[in-house]
Design a protein around this motif. Structure first.
Motif, PDB file in Angstrom:
ATOM      1  N   LYS A 299      -6.318 -11.194 -46.118  1.00 60.18           N
ATOM      2  CA  LYS A 299      -6.843 -10.536 -45.845  1.00 60.18           C
ATOM      3  C   LYS A 299      -6.909 -10.973 -43.815  1.00 60.18           C
ATOM      4  O   LYS A 299      -7.645  -9.588 -43.487  1.00 60.18           O
ATOM      5  N   SER A 300      -6.651 -11.512 -43.099  1.00 62.85           N
ATOM      6  CA  SER A 300      -6.247 -10.968 -41.721  1.00 62.85           C
ATOM      7  C   SER A 300      -5.735  -9.999 -41.786  1.00 62.85           C
ATOM      8  O   SER A 300      -5.829  -9.301 -40.923  1.00 62.85           O
ATOM      9  N   THR A 301      -4.903  -9.478 -42.473  1.00 58.70           N
ATOM     10  CA  THR A 301      -3.623  -8.692 -42.285  1.00 58.70           C
ATOM     11  C   THR A 301      -4.577  -7.825 -42.982  1.00 58.70           C
ATOM     12  O   THR A 301      -3.769  -6.574 -41.169  1.00 58.70           O
TER      13      THR A 301
ATOM     14  N   MET B 129     -15.205  -9.150 -39.068  1.00 59.52           N
ATOM     15  CA  MET B 129     -15.477 -10.670 -39.051  1.00 59.52           C
ATOM     16  C   MET B 129     -14.001 -11.702 -40.023  1.00 59.52           C
ATOM     17  O   MET B 129     -14.142 -11.194 -40.902  1.00 59.52           O
ATOM     18  N   ASP B 130     -13.573 -12.374 -39.290  1.00 58.91           N
ATOM     19  CA  ASP B 130     -12.947 -13.545 -40.398  1.00 58.91           C
ATOM     20  C   ASP B 130     -12.902 -14.574 -39.921  1.00 58.91           C
ATOM     21  O   ASP B 130     -12.499 -15.102 -38.725  1.00 58.91           O
ATOM     22  N   GLU B 131     -13.427 -14.848 -40.798  1.00 61.69           N
ATOM     23  CA  GLU B 131     -14.044 -16.387 -41.261  1.00 61.69           C
ATOM     24  C   GLU B 131     -14.776 -16.831 -40.111  1.00 61.69           C
ATOM     25  O   GLU B 131     -14.185 -18.020 -39.742  1.00 61.69           O
ATOM     26  N   PRO B 132     -16.276 -15.851 -39.328  1.00 60.85           N
ATOM     27  CA  PRO B 132     -16.306 -16.319 -38.134  1.00 60.85           C
ATOM     28  C   PRO B 132     -16.961 -17.814 -38.238  1.00 60.85           C
ATOM     29  O   PRO B 132     -17.413 -18.326 -37.121  1.00 60.85           O
TER      30      PRO B 132
HETATM   31 MG   LIG Z   1      -6.911 -15.351 -42.522  1.00 55.15          MG
END
Ligand SMILES: [Mg+2]
Ligand SMILES: Nc1ncnc2c1ncn2[C@@H]1O[C@H](COP(=O)(O)OP(=O)(O)OP(=O)(O)O)[C@@H](O)[C@H]1O
Length: 258
Positions: A59-61, A171-174
């Motif tokens: 996901k972050s990638t 937004m990455d798990e903000p």
């Molecule tokens: Mg991640």
């Protein structure tokens, strides 16, 4: 392997982001990790999409590739927005600057002149209901308030260089590090801000309830290598949809663990 990565800037567009067959491999040879393989995803201007998947599924990638922080190994990325703004789990504010100055900094990097910067920063802080603490430094604010400053700062970089192009917020798990009540407040704030700004949002979360509450669409990624396995329209979501997504996510996670 060749990456055919294209970034186009258009003013009249039907898509904010489009990924086609995106593949990402970290490392080489026997130690190579295929993080993403064949990711197809399209996000419309102003659309709110939540991305779910097991830990380590990419996901972050994916978000980093869309943000331009990392490159894909192959595949195509079409981005019709102005430079995407990114918001992570940690607010990462400059500790020596006030809330307002932190937001102004993003505007300064985007080339906005001083008087306009001040005005816009205050407007954005008011939008996230922090107008009255604009002159406080991060250590004088609560964790939730700091995340709201980070949200105002992210919005500052989405709205400036727009030129008619749609804005995009990644937004990455903000809200993952916040307590349940603060998270609940910030989720409402985010929806309100999204409704008033027409920014497209890709929001990564582990929390199915959060995804369904916030998003118009929920996209589930498979375990590594990540690829889109299923999507749900959750604009009028019911408990059944929530259960269905939970079940599929559990299957994806248990597949990963086995
Ligand atoms: Mg991640
Ligand atoms: N810079 C890197 N170098 C090597 N491997 C990496 C790098 N970044 C990510 N990976 C690997 O790629 C895979 C996907 O990682 P990623 O951080 O995108 O997962 P994620 O879905 O965001 O996980 P989480 O939900 O835990 O945040 C993982 O196996 C990870 O170890």
């Amino acid at each position: 392997m060749t990456a055919t990565l294209e970034t186009t800037a258009q003013s009249t567009v039907d898509v904010a982001v489009e990924l086609t067959g995106v593949r990402k491999v970290f490392g080489h040879g026997s130690s190579a990790v295929v993080a993403l393989d064949g990711v197809d995803l399209k996000v419309e201007p102003g659309e709110f999409v939540c991305l779910l998947g097991a830990s380590g599924c990419g996901k972050s990638t994916l978000l980093n590739i869309v943000a331009g922080l990392d490159g894909a190994t192959s595949g195509e990325l079409r981005l019709t927005t102005s430079r995407p703004a990114v918001m992570f789990q940690e607010p990462a504010l400059m500790p020596w600057l006030t809330a307002q100055r932190n937001v102004e900094l993003a505007l300064r990097f985007a080339g906005v002149g001083r008087p306009a910067r001040k005005r816009r920063a205050l407007e954005l802080l008011e939008l996230v209901r922090l107008g009255d603490v604009a002159d406080k430094r991060p250590h004088e604010l609560s964790g939730g308030m700091r995340q709201r400053v980070a949200l105002a700062r992210a919005l500052a970089s989405t709205t400036v260089s727009a030129d008619g192009a749609p804005a995009l917020l990644l937004m990455d798990e903000p809200f993952a590090a916040l307590d349940a009540i603060t998270r609940d407040v910030l989720q409402s704030e985010l929806v309100r801000v999204w409704e008033t700004t027409n920014t497209a949002i890709i929001f990564v979360t582990h929390d199915v309830r959060e995804a369904v509450r916030l998003g118009q669409r929920v996209v589930l990624l498979s375990s590594r290598p990540g690829r889109v396995v299923r999507e749900w329209d959750v604009t009028d979501s019911s408990d059944e949809v929530l259960d269905e997504i939970n079940t599929e996510l559990r299957e994806v996670i248990s597949g990963h663990a086995s």
